[in-house]
Design a protein around this motif. Structure first.
Motif, short mmCIF file in Angstrom:
data_model
loop_
_atom_site.label_atom_id
_atom_site.label_comp_id
_atom_site.label_asym_id
_atom_site.label_seq_id
_atom_site.Cartn_x
_atom_site.Cartn_y
_atom_site.Cartn_z
N ALA B 187 19.94 43.85 40.50
CA ALA B 187 19.91 42.48 39.96
C ALA B 187 20.18 42.49 38.46
CB ALA B 187 18.55 41.84 40.25
N VAL B 188 19.67 43.49 37.76
CA VAL B 188 19.91 43.56 36.31
C VAL B 188 21.40 43.80 36.05
CG1 VAL B 188 19.37 44.76 34.17
CG2 VAL B 188 17.57 44.34 35.85
N ILE B 189 22.02 44.67 36.87
CA ILE B 189 23.47 44.91 36.73
C ILE B 189 24.23 43.61 36.97
CG2 ILE B 189 25.46 46.10 37.76
CD1 ILE B 189 23.45 48.40 38.47
N CYS B 190 23.86 42.90 38.04
CA CYS B 190 24.54 41.63 38.33
C CYS B 190 24.34 40.64 37.20
CB CYS B 190 24.02 41.03 39.64
SG CYS B 190 24.51 41.95 41.10
N GLY B 191 23.14 40.57 36.69
CA GLY B 191 22.85 39.64 35.60
C GLY B 191 23.63 40.00 34.34
N THR B 192 23.75 41.28 34.09
CA THR B 192 24.50 41.72 32.91
C THR B 192 25.98 41.38 33.06
OG1 THR B 192 22.94 43.54 32.60
CG2 THR B 192 25.05 43.71 31.46
N VAL B 193 26.56 41.72 34.21
CA VAL B 193 27.99 41.45 34.44
C VAL B 193 28.26 39.94 34.42
CG1 VAL B 193 29.90 41.71 36.08
CG2 VAL B 193 28.31 43.62 35.70
N ALA B 194 27.28 39.16 34.92
CA ALA B 194 27.46 37.70 34.94
C ALA B 194 27.60 37.13 33.54
CB ALA B 194 26.28 37.04 35.65
N LEU B 195 27.03 37.82 32.57
CA LEU B 195 27.09 37.35 31.18
C LEU B 195 28.29 37.90 30.43
CD1 LEU B 195 23.29 37.66 30.44
CD2 LEU B 195 24.59 35.53 30.50
N MET B 196 29.06 38.81 31.05
CA MET B 196 30.21 39.43 30.40
C MET B 196 31.45 38.57 30.64
SD MET B 196 29.27 41.89 28.74
CE MET B 196 27.86 42.93 28.49
N VAL B 197 31.53 37.48 29.92
CA VAL B 197 32.66 36.58 30.05
C VAL B 197 32.98 36.05 28.65
CG1 VAL B 197 31.11 34.65 30.61
CG2 VAL B 197 33.51 34.52 31.23
N ARG B 198 34.30 35.98 28.35
CA ARG B 198 34.71 35.43 27.05
C ARG B 198 36.07 34.78 27.23
NH1 ARG B 198 36.12 39.21 22.02
NH2 ARG B 198 38.23 38.90 22.85
N ASP B 199 36.16 33.51 26.84
CA ASP B 199 37.38 32.74 27.07
C ASP B 199 37.80 32.88 28.54
OD1 ASP B 199 37.35 31.98 24.44
OD2 ASP B 199 38.63 33.63 23.78
N ASP B 200 38.96 33.44 28.78
CA ASP B 200 39.40 33.58 30.17
C ASP B 200 39.26 35.01 30.69
OD1 ASP B 200 41.28 34.65 28.57
OD2 ASP B 200 43.01 33.75 29.59
N GLU B 201 38.47 35.82 29.98
CA GLU B 201 38.30 37.22 30.40
C GLU B 201 37.16 37.33 31.41
OE1 GLU B 201 40.29 39.48 29.47
OE2 GLU B 201 41.25 38.75 27.62
N PHE B 202 37.41 37.93 32.56
CA PHE B 202 36.40 38.24 33.58
C PHE B 202 35.68 37.00 34.12
CE2 PHE B 202 36.63 42.09 30.88
CZ PHE B 202 37.08 43.00 31.81
N VAL B 203 36.34 35.84 34.05
CA VAL B 203 35.67 34.60 34.45
C VAL B 203 35.29 34.63 35.94
CG1 VAL B 203 35.92 32.11 34.71
CG2 VAL B 203 36.79 33.27 32.65
N LEU B 204 36.24 34.99 36.79
CA LEU B 204 36.00 34.99 38.23
C LEU B 204 34.92 36.00 38.60
CD1 LEU B 204 36.76 33.87 40.97
CD2 LEU B 204 38.56 35.62 41.14
N GLN B 205 35.06 37.20 38.01
CA GLN B 205 34.07 38.24 38.30
C GLN B 205 32.67 37.81 37.85
OE1 GLN B 205 34.44 42.75 37.81
NE2 GLN B 205 33.50 42.18 35.83
N ALA B 206 32.58 37.24 36.65
CA ALA B 206 31.28 36.80 36.14
C ALA B 206 30.66 35.77 37.06
CB ALA B 206 31.44 36.24 34.73
N GLY B 207 31.50 34.85 37.57
CA GLY B 207 30.97 33.83 38.48
C GLY B 207 30.43 34.42 39.76
N THR B 208 31.14 35.42 40.29
CA THR B 208 30.66 36.07 41.52
C THR B 208 29.32 36.76 41.29
OG1 THR B 208 32.95 36.43 42.22
CG2 THR B 208 31.25 37.81 43.26
N TYR B 209 29.24 37.50 40.19
CA TYR B 209 27.98 38.22 39.92
C TYR B 209 26.86 37.25 39.56
CZ TYR B 209 29.88 42.90 40.39
OH TYR B 209 30.40 44.05 40.92
N ALA B 210 27.22 36.13 38.96
CA ALA B 210 26.20 35.11 38.67
C ALA B 210 25.58 34.59 39.95
CB ALA B 210 26.81 33.97 37.86
N GLU B 211 26.41 34.46 41.00
CA GLU B 211 25.87 34.03 42.29
C GLU B 211 24.92 35.06 42.86
OE1 GLU B 211 28.93 32.94 45.03
OE2 GLU B 211 29.85 31.48 43.67
N TYR B 212 25.31 36.34 42.76
CA TYR B 212 24.41 37.41 43.23
C TYR B 212 23.07 37.28 42.50
CZ TYR B 212 28.66 39.83 44.90
OH TYR B 212 29.82 40.18 45.51
N PHE B 213 23.18 37.14 41.18
CA PHE B 213 21.98 37.11 40.34
C PHE B 213 21.11 35.89 40.69
CE2 PHE B 213 20.04 36.71 35.92
CZ PHE B 213 19.24 37.84 36.06
#
Lengths: 192, 233
Positions: B187-213
Protein backbone atom coordinates in the motif's frame (compact mmCIF):
# COMPACT_ATOMS: atom_id res chain seq x y z
CA UNK A 1 -16.29 -8.13 53.37
CA UNK A 2 -14.99 -4.67 52.55
CA UNK A 3 -17.22 -1.80 51.51
CA UNK A 4 -15.79 -2.00 47.98
CA UNK A 5 -16.53 -5.72 47.79
CA UNK A 6 -20.06 -5.12 49.07
CA UNK A 7 -20.74 -2.54 46.35
CA UNK A 8 -19.16 -4.72 43.66
CA UNK A 9 -21.25 -7.72 44.68
CA UNK A 10 -24.50 -5.74 44.61
CA UNK A 11 -23.65 -4.21 41.23
CA UNK A 12 -22.87 -7.61 39.77
CA UNK A 13 -26.10 -9.08 41.11
CA UNK A 14 -28.03 -6.13 39.72
CA UNK A 15 -26.67 -6.85 36.25
CA UNK A 16 -27.96 -10.42 36.22
CA UNK A 17 -29.95 -10.81 33.03
CA UNK A 18 -29.17 -7.29 31.81
CA UNK A 19 -27.49 -6.52 28.52
CA UNK A 20 -23.79 -6.38 29.39
CA UNK A 21 -23.11 -4.21 26.35
CA UNK A 22 -25.11 -1.37 27.90
CA UNK A 23 -21.95 0.24 29.17
CA UNK A 24 -23.70 3.22 30.75
CA UNK A 25 -25.53 0.83 33.02
CA UNK A 26 -22.36 -0.98 33.98
CA UNK A 27 -20.92 2.10 35.63
CA UNK A 28 -23.26 2.24 38.57
CA UNK A 29 -20.92 2.16 41.56
CA UNK A 30 -21.61 5.81 42.29
CA UNK A 31 -25.37 5.22 42.12
CA UNK A 32 -24.95 2.16 44.32
CA UNK A 33 -23.03 4.10 46.92
CA UNK A 34 -25.70 6.80 47.00
CA UNK A 35 -28.26 4.10 47.86
CA UNK A 36 -26.30 2.46 50.67
CA UNK A 37 -27.56 4.59 53.54
CA UNK A 38 -31.29 4.16 52.75
CA UNK A 39 -30.76 0.46 52.02
CA UNK A 40 -29.02 -0.05 55.37
CA UNK A 41 -31.91 1.68 57.12
CA UNK A 42 -34.51 -0.28 55.19
CA UNK A 43 -32.88 -3.62 56.01
CA UNK A 44 -32.46 -2.58 59.64
CA UNK A 45 -36.18 -1.86 59.91
CA UNK A 46 -36.96 -5.22 58.33
CA UNK A 47 -34.77 -6.92 60.92
CA UNK A 48 -36.32 -4.87 63.70
CA UNK A 49 -39.74 -6.03 62.58
CA UNK A 50 -38.73 -9.67 62.98
CA UNK A 51 -38.40 -10.67 66.66
CA UNK A 52 -36.24 -13.63 65.71
CA UNK A 53 -33.66 -11.37 64.03
CA UNK A 54 -33.56 -8.33 66.27
CA UNK A 55 -30.60 -9.59 68.23
CA UNK A 56 -28.51 -9.44 65.06
CA UNK A 57 -28.37 -5.66 65.22
CA UNK A 58 -28.98 -4.93 68.88
CA UNK A 59 -26.09 -2.74 69.98
CA UNK A 60 -25.32 -0.77 73.12
CA UNK A 61 -24.83 2.93 72.46
CA UNK A 62 -23.40 5.14 75.19
CA UNK A 63 -25.21 8.47 75.30
CA UNK A 64 -23.67 11.42 77.10
CA UNK A 65 -26.31 13.35 79.04
CA UNK A 66 -26.16 16.92 80.22
CA UNK A 67 -28.97 17.72 82.64
CA UNK A 68 -30.88 14.72 81.42
CA UNK A 69 -30.52 15.32 77.68
CA UNK A 70 -28.09 13.89 75.13
CA UNK A 71 -27.79 13.53 71.37
CA UNK A 72 -28.40 10.13 69.74
CA UNK A 73 -26.27 8.94 66.84
CA UNK A 74 -27.99 8.91 63.44
CA UNK A 75 -27.73 5.11 63.39
CA UNK A 76 -30.53 4.86 65.95
CA UNK A 77 -33.94 4.99 64.28
CA UNK A 78 -37.09 6.22 65.96
CA UNK A 79 -38.95 3.12 64.77
CA UNK A 80 -36.62 0.89 66.74
CA UNK A 81 -36.93 2.65 70.09
CA UNK A 82 -39.95 0.70 71.46
CA UNK A 83 -37.71 -2.37 71.74
CA UNK A 84 -34.84 -0.54 73.41
CA UNK A 85 -33.59 -0.87 76.96
CA UNK A 86 -31.73 1.79 78.87
CA UNK A 87 -29.25 1.28 81.68
CA UNK A 88 -27.46 3.68 83.95
CA UNK A 89 -23.81 2.91 84.76
CA UNK A 90 -24.24 4.90 87.96
CA UNK A 91 -27.09 2.66 89.20
CA UNK A 92 -27.42 -0.80 87.72
CA UNK A 93 -30.68 -1.48 89.59
CA UNK A 94 -32.92 0.93 87.77
CA UNK A 95 -33.09 -0.59 84.28
CA UNK A 96 -36.26 -2.51 85.09
CA UNK A 97 -37.89 0.67 86.41
CA UNK A 98 -37.40 2.68 83.20
CA UNK A 99 -40.25 3.26 80.78
CA UNK A 100 -40.04 4.52 77.23
CA UNK A 101 -42.62 7.23 76.54
CA UNK A 102 -42.84 7.88 72.79
CA UNK A 103 -44.58 11.25 72.99
CA UNK A 104 -42.75 14.16 74.58
CA UNK A 105 -45.81 15.69 76.24
CA UNK A 106 -46.78 12.33 77.73
CA UNK A 107 -43.19 12.12 78.96
CA UNK A 108 -43.53 15.45 80.78
CA UNK A 109 -46.80 14.33 82.37
CA UNK A 110 -45.59 10.85 83.23
CA UNK A 111 -42.81 12.16 85.43
CA UNK A 112 -45.40 13.31 87.96
CA UNK A 113 -47.45 10.11 88.03
CA UNK A 114 -45.16 7.70 89.75
CA UNK A 115 -41.82 9.00 90.92
CA UNK A 116 -40.58 5.52 91.81
CA UNK A 117 -40.31 4.86 88.08
CA UNK A 118 -38.04 6.49 85.54
CA UNK A 119 -38.96 7.68 82.08
CA UNK A 120 -37.19 8.44 78.84
CA UNK A 121 -38.19 9.72 75.46
CA UNK A 122 -36.56 10.94 72.23
CA UNK A 123 -37.35 14.24 70.57
CA UNK A 124 -36.47 15.17 67.04
CA UNK A 125 -33.85 17.82 66.44
CA UNK A 126 -32.82 18.32 62.82
CA UNK A 127 -29.85 20.46 63.81
CA UNK A 128 -28.05 18.38 66.42
CA UNK A 129 -29.65 15.00 65.79
CA UNK A 130 -32.42 13.38 67.84
CA UNK A 131 -32.21 14.04 71.59
CA UNK A 132 -32.64 11.48 74.34
CA UNK A 133 -34.38 12.88 77.43
CA UNK A 134 -34.04 10.97 80.67
CA UNK A 135 -35.73 11.28 84.08
CA UNK A 136 -34.36 8.99 86.75
CA UNK A 137 -36.57 7.19 89.27
CA UNK A 138 -37.19 9.57 92.13
CA UNK A 139 -36.81 12.65 89.95
CA UNK A 140 -39.63 14.70 88.40
CA UNK A 141 -37.41 16.60 85.99
CA UNK A 142 -34.33 15.82 83.88
CA UNK A 143 -31.28 16.05 86.13
CA UNK A 144 -28.71 13.45 85.22
CA UNK A 145 -25.34 14.51 83.87
CA UNK A 146 -23.20 11.58 82.73
CA UNK A 147 -23.55 8.46 80.60
CA UNK A 148 -26.47 6.13 80.01
CA UNK A 149 -26.37 3.05 77.79
CA UNK A 150 -29.11 2.59 75.22
CA UNK A 151 -29.34 -0.94 73.84
CA UNK A 152 -31.37 -0.91 70.66
CA UNK A 153 -31.49 -2.26 67.12
CA UNK A 154 -28.93 -0.02 65.40
CA UNK A 155 -28.20 0.65 61.76
CA UNK A 156 -24.69 -0.58 60.91
CA UNK A 157 -22.30 2.25 60.16
CA UNK A 158 -21.43 2.94 56.53
CA UNK A 159 -17.64 2.40 56.34
CA UNK A 160 -15.47 5.47 56.17
CA UNK A 161 -13.29 4.12 53.37
CA UNK A 162 -13.77 1.75 50.45
CA UNK A 163 -11.30 -0.74 51.92
CA UNK A 164 -12.81 -0.79 55.41
CA UNK A 165 -14.61 -3.94 56.53
CA UNK A 166 -18.38 -3.78 57.02
CA UNK A 167 -19.09 -3.95 60.74
CA UNK A 168 -22.26 -6.00 60.54
CA UNK A 169 -23.34 -9.64 60.77
CA UNK A 170 -23.12 -11.63 57.56
CA UNK A 171 -26.88 -12.11 57.60
CA UNK A 172 -27.35 -8.36 57.47
CA UNK A 173 -24.73 -8.01 54.72
CA UNK A 174 -26.47 -10.65 52.61
CA UNK A 175 -29.84 -8.97 53.02
CA UNK A 176 -28.38 -5.54 52.28
CA UNK A 177 -26.56 -6.83 49.20
CA UNK A 178 -29.75 -8.22 47.74
CA UNK A 179 -31.72 -5.11 48.68
CA UNK A 180 -29.13 -2.88 47.02
CA UNK A 181 -29.08 -5.09 43.93
CA UNK A 182 -32.87 -4.89 43.68
CA UNK A 183 -32.75 -1.12 44.07
CA UNK A 184 -30.19 -0.91 41.28
CA UNK A 185 -32.08 -3.37 39.08
CA UNK A 186 -35.18 -1.22 39.11
CA UNK A 187 -33.14 1.71 37.86
CA UNK A 188 -31.56 -0.45 35.18
CA UNK A 189 -34.98 -1.61 34.06
CA UNK A 190 -36.14 1.98 33.76
CA UNK A 191 -33.05 3.02 31.79
CA UNK A 192 -33.13 0.08 29.40
CA UNK B 1 8.82 -5.08 11.43
CA UNK B 2 11.17 -6.03 8.71
CA UNK B 3 10.42 -3.99 5.61
CA UNK B 4 13.18 -1.41 5.14
CA UNK B 5 11.98 1.87 3.65
CA UNK B 6 14.48 1.65 0.77
CA UNK B 7 12.72 -1.51 -0.48
CA UNK B 8 9.73 0.75 -1.00
CA UNK B 9 11.79 3.48 -2.65
CA UNK B 10 13.31 0.92 -5.01
CA UNK B 11 9.89 -0.49 -5.97
CA UNK B 12 8.40 2.95 -6.49
CA UNK B 13 11.44 4.19 -8.40
CA UNK B 14 11.31 1.21 -10.72
CA UNK B 15 7.70 1.99 -11.64
CA UNK B 16 8.69 5.52 -12.64
CA UNK B 17 11.84 4.42 -14.46
CA UNK B 18 13.88 6.46 -12.02
CA UNK B 19 16.60 4.02 -11.00
CA UNK B 20 20.05 4.08 -12.59
CA UNK B 21 20.50 1.23 -15.07
CA UNK B 22 19.39 1.23 -18.68
CA UNK B 23 19.59 -2.55 -18.91
CA UNK B 24 18.41 -5.38 -16.72
CA UNK B 25 21.79 -6.13 -15.09
CA UNK B 26 22.69 -2.64 -13.93
CA UNK B 27 19.07 -1.96 -13.05
CA UNK B 28 19.00 -5.08 -10.87
CA UNK B 29 22.19 -3.94 -9.18
CA UNK B 30 20.68 -0.56 -8.39
CA UNK B 31 17.44 -2.17 -7.25
CA UNK B 32 19.30 -4.22 -4.67
CA UNK B 33 21.66 -1.47 -3.52
CA UNK B 34 21.23 -0.52 0.13
CA UNK B 35 21.16 2.10 1.23
CA UNK B 36 19.97 3.95 -1.83
CA UNK B 37 21.29 7.43 -2.41
CA UNK B 38 20.58 10.24 -4.83
CA UNK B 39 23.30 8.74 -7.06
CA UNK B 40 21.13 5.68 -7.62
CA UNK B 41 18.35 7.79 -9.13
CA UNK B 42 18.55 9.10 -12.67
CA UNK B 43 15.09 10.61 -13.15
CA UNK B 44 15.00 14.24 -14.22
CA UNK B 45 11.38 14.44 -13.11
CA UNK B 46 11.37 13.08 -9.55
CA UNK B 47 14.60 13.31 -7.54
CA UNK B 48 15.54 10.91 -4.75
CA UNK B 49 14.39 13.31 -2.04
CA UNK B 50 10.96 13.49 -3.63
CA UNK B 51 10.61 9.72 -3.36
CA UNK B 52 11.41 10.03 0.34
CA UNK B 53 8.86 12.84 0.74
CA UNK B 54 6.08 11.07 -1.17
CA UNK B 55 6.71 7.81 0.67
CA UNK B 56 6.33 9.80 3.85
CA UNK B 57 3.05 11.19 2.50
CA UNK B 58 1.74 7.69 1.80
CA UNK B 59 2.74 6.54 5.28
CA UNK B 60 1.07 9.63 6.74
CA UNK B 61 -2.16 8.90 4.88
CA UNK B 62 -2.22 5.27 6.01
CA UNK B 63 -1.33 6.23 9.56
CA UNK B 64 -4.07 8.84 9.73
CA UNK B 65 -6.62 6.36 8.39
CA UNK B 66 -5.61 3.70 10.92
CA UNK B 67 -5.63 6.25 13.74
CA UNK B 68 -9.16 7.33 12.83
CA UNK B 69 -10.51 3.83 13.53
CA UNK B 70 -11.11 3.55 17.28
CA UNK B 71 -10.40 -0.16 17.75
CA UNK B 72 -8.15 -0.96 14.82
CA UNK B 73 -5.44 -3.45 15.87
CA UNK B 74 -2.78 -1.64 13.84
CA UNK B 75 -3.05 1.35 16.16
CA UNK B 76 -0.38 -0.29 18.28
CA UNK B 77 2.12 0.42 15.49
CA UNK B 78 1.48 4.11 16.04
CA UNK B 79 1.04 3.97 19.80
CA UNK B 80 1.87 6.85 22.06
CA UNK B 81 0.52 8.26 25.29
CA UNK B 82 -0.06 11.73 26.62
CA UNK B 83 1.56 13.13 29.70
CA UNK B 84 -0.36 12.62 32.95
CA UNK B 85 -3.41 14.91 33.00
CA UNK B 86 -5.34 16.25 35.98
CA UNK B 87 -9.10 16.70 35.63
CA UNK B 88 -9.84 19.81 33.60
CA UNK B 89 -6.48 19.75 31.82
CA UNK B 90 -6.26 20.61 28.14
CA UNK B 91 -5.48 17.58 26.02
CA UNK B 92 -2.09 18.20 24.44
CA UNK B 93 -1.46 18.14 20.71
CA UNK B 94 1.63 15.97 21.18
CA UNK B 95 2.32 12.84 23.18
CA UNK B 96 4.74 12.70 26.11
CA UNK B 97 7.63 12.15 23.67
CA UNK B 98 6.72 15.20 21.58
CA UNK B 99 5.20 13.45 18.56
CA UNK B 100 2.00 14.85 17.06
CA UNK B 101 -1.21 13.11 18.11
CA UNK B 102 -3.33 11.92 15.17
CA UNK B 103 -6.74 10.30 14.85
CA UNK B 104 -9.25 9.50 17.54
CA UNK B 105 -8.21 8.95 21.13
CA UNK B 106 -7.82 5.46 22.54
CA UNK B 107 -8.39 4.37 26.13
CA UNK B 108 -8.13 6.71 29.09
CA UNK B 109 -5.93 5.12 31.76
CA UNK B 110 -5.50 5.87 35.45
CA UNK B 111 -1.87 6.91 35.87
CA UNK B 112 -1.64 5.33 39.32
CA UNK B 113 -3.14 1.87 38.95
CA UNK B 114 -3.54 1.38 35.19
CA UNK B 115 -7.31 0.91 35.29
CA UNK B 116 -9.25 1.86 32.16
CA UNK B 117 -11.75 4.69 32.66
CA UNK B 118 -15.30 4.65 31.30
CA UNK B 119 -16.88 7.60 29.54
CA UNK B 120 -19.74 9.22 31.40
CA UNK B 121 -21.81 12.36 30.87
CA UNK B 122 -20.39 15.68 32.09
CA UNK B 123 -23.19 15.87 34.64
CA UNK B 124 -22.09 12.66 36.34
CA UNK B 125 -18.48 13.78 36.51
CA UNK B 126 -19.45 17.22 37.81
CA UNK B 127 -21.62 15.74 40.57
CA UNK B 128 -18.63 13.71 41.70
CA UNK B 129 -16.14 16.57 41.53
CA UNK B 130 -18.40 18.97 43.45
CA UNK B 131 -18.96 16.54 46.34
CA UNK B 132 -15.64 14.75 46.87
CA UNK B 133 -16.18 14.02 50.56
CA UNK B 134 -19.46 12.25 49.86
CA UNK B 135 -17.96 9.24 48.11
CA UNK B 136 -15.88 6.35 49.38
CA UNK B 137 -16.02 3.92 46.45
CA UNK B 138 -13.53 4.78 43.70
CA UNK B 139 -15.03 5.23 40.26
CA UNK B 140 -13.16 5.51 36.98
CA UNK B 141 -15.10 7.99 34.89
CA UNK B 142 -14.09 10.57 32.31
CA UNK B 143 -15.64 12.87 29.78
CA UNK B 144 -14.07 14.75 26.93
CA UNK B 145 -15.32 18.31 26.79
CA UNK B 146 -14.09 20.46 23.97
CA UNK B 147 -10.31 20.40 24.13
CA UNK B 148 -10.08 19.25 27.74
CA UNK B 149 -10.79 16.17 29.82
CA UNK B 150 -12.76 15.81 33.04
CA UNK B 151 -12.26 12.72 35.16
CA UNK B 152 -12.66 11.30 38.65
CA UNK B 153 -9.08 10.15 39.28
CA UNK B 154 -5.98 12.00 40.43
CA UNK B 155 -4.25 11.83 37.05
CA UNK B 156 -4.89 9.96 33.84
CA UNK B 157 -3.29 9.62 30.45
CA UNK B 158 -4.74 8.95 27.02
CA UNK B 159 -3.56 6.21 24.72
CA UNK B 160 -3.13 7.88 21.34
CA UNK B 161 -1.71 7.37 17.87
CA UNK B 162 1.22 9.57 16.94
CA UNK B 163 3.19 10.52 13.86
CA UNK B 164 6.24 12.74 13.76
CA UNK B 165 6.87 13.94 10.20
CA UNK B 166 10.48 14.93 10.81
CA UNK B 167 11.31 11.59 12.39
CA UNK B 168 9.53 9.80 9.54
CA UNK B 169 11.59 11.61 6.88
CA UNK B 170 14.75 10.77 8.80
CA UNK B 171 13.74 7.12 9.15
CA UNK B 172 13.02 6.77 5.44
CA UNK B 173 16.27 8.44 4.48
CA UNK B 174 18.18 6.19 6.87
CA UNK B 175 16.52 3.04 5.51
CA UNK B 176 14.97 2.17 8.85
CA UNK B 177 12.31 -0.51 9.00
CA UNK B 178 8.79 0.66 8.27
CA UNK B 179 6.82 1.32 11.43
CA UNK B 180 3.55 0.14 9.90
CA UNK B 181 2.78 -3.59 9.55
CA UNK B 182 4.66 -5.43 6.80
CA UNK B 183 1.42 -6.15 4.99
CA UNK B 184 1.09 -2.43 4.26
CA UNK B 185 4.35 -2.26 2.27
CA UNK B 186 2.43 -2.76 -0.97
CA UNK B 187 0.00 0.00 0.00
CA UNK B 188 2.87 2.39 0.74
CA UNK B 189 4.37 1.62 -2.69
CA UNK B 190 0.99 2.26 -4.33
CA UNK B 191 0.56 5.47 -2.37
CA UNK B 192 4.01 6.66 -3.32
CA UNK B 193 3.57 5.89 -7.04
CA UNK B 194 0.13 7.54 -6.94
CA UNK B 195 1.81 10.79 -5.95
CA UNK B 196 4.49 10.56 -8.68
CA UNK B 197 2.77 12.69 -11.28
CA UNK B 198 3.82 15.98 -12.86
CA UNK B 199 2.07 17.75 -15.73
CA UNK B 200 1.42 14.92 -18.18
CA UNK B 201 4.09 12.58 -16.81
CA UNK B 202 2.87 9.21 -15.42
CA UNK B 203 -0.72 10.48 -15.19
CA UNK B 204 -2.40 7.19 -16.14
CA UNK B 205 -0.10 5.11 -13.97
CA UNK B 206 -0.60 7.44 -10.99
CA UNK B 207 -4.36 7.16 -11.37
CA UNK B 208 -4.23 3.37 -11.40
CA UNK B 209 -2.07 3.22 -8.29
CA UNK B 210 -4.24 5.82 -6.61
CA UNK B 211 -7.17 3.43 -7.03
CA UNK B 212 -5.16 0.62 -5.46
CA UNK B 213 -4.25 2.92 -2.59
CA UNK B 214 -7.82 4.15 -2.13
CA UNK B 215 -9.07 0.55 -1.88
CA UNK B 216 -6.65 -0.09 0.96
CA UNK B 217 -7.63 3.07 2.79
CA UNK B 218 -11.29 2.14 2.44
CA UNK B 219 -10.66 -1.34 3.84
CA UNK B 220 -8.79 0.07 6.81
CA UNK B 221 -11.61 2.52 7.54
CA UNK B 222 -13.87 -0.51 7.79
CA UNK B 223 -11.53 -2.04 10.37
CA UNK B 224 -10.01 -4.61 8.05
CA UNK B 225 -6.53 -6.03 8.42
CA UNK B 226 -6.88 -8.25 5.35
CA UNK B 227 -6.38 -5.97 2.42
CA UNK B 228 -7.97 -6.12 -1.05
CA UNK B 229 -6.03 -7.74 -3.87
CA UNK B 230 -4.71 -5.34 -6.46
CA UNK B 231 -6.80 -5.57 -9.57
CA UNK B 232 -6.76 -3.07 -12.38
CA UNK B 233 -10.14 -1.59 -13.18
Amino acid sequence: MTFLEFIATACQQALAGADASESVLLNMEQTAESLVSPVFKSVTLAINADPDKRSLLRRTNTIVLTTGAGVLPATILMECLPGATITDPDDDTIAQDMSYVPDYFDFLDAAGYEVRLGYWTVTANPTTGNVLRYIRPGDTVETKTGDVDLTVVTVPTVPATSGATLDAPQEFIDMATIALAIALSSKIAKAA
Amino acid sequence: MSVPYHDILAAAGTRCNALVGAKAGPLETTYLTRPLTAANFQSSIFPFSDYIAQTASAVQKLSQTIADVRDHPWRRNLAGRTADLASGATIPAADNAGASIIGVYGNVIDSDDGQVLSEQPDETIRRRLLTPSLWKIPVYHFSLTGDSILHTRTEVYLEVCVLDYGALITAIGANDDMALPDVLAEAVICGTVALMVRDDEFVLQAGTYAEYFAETLKAIRGGATVLPVKEAA
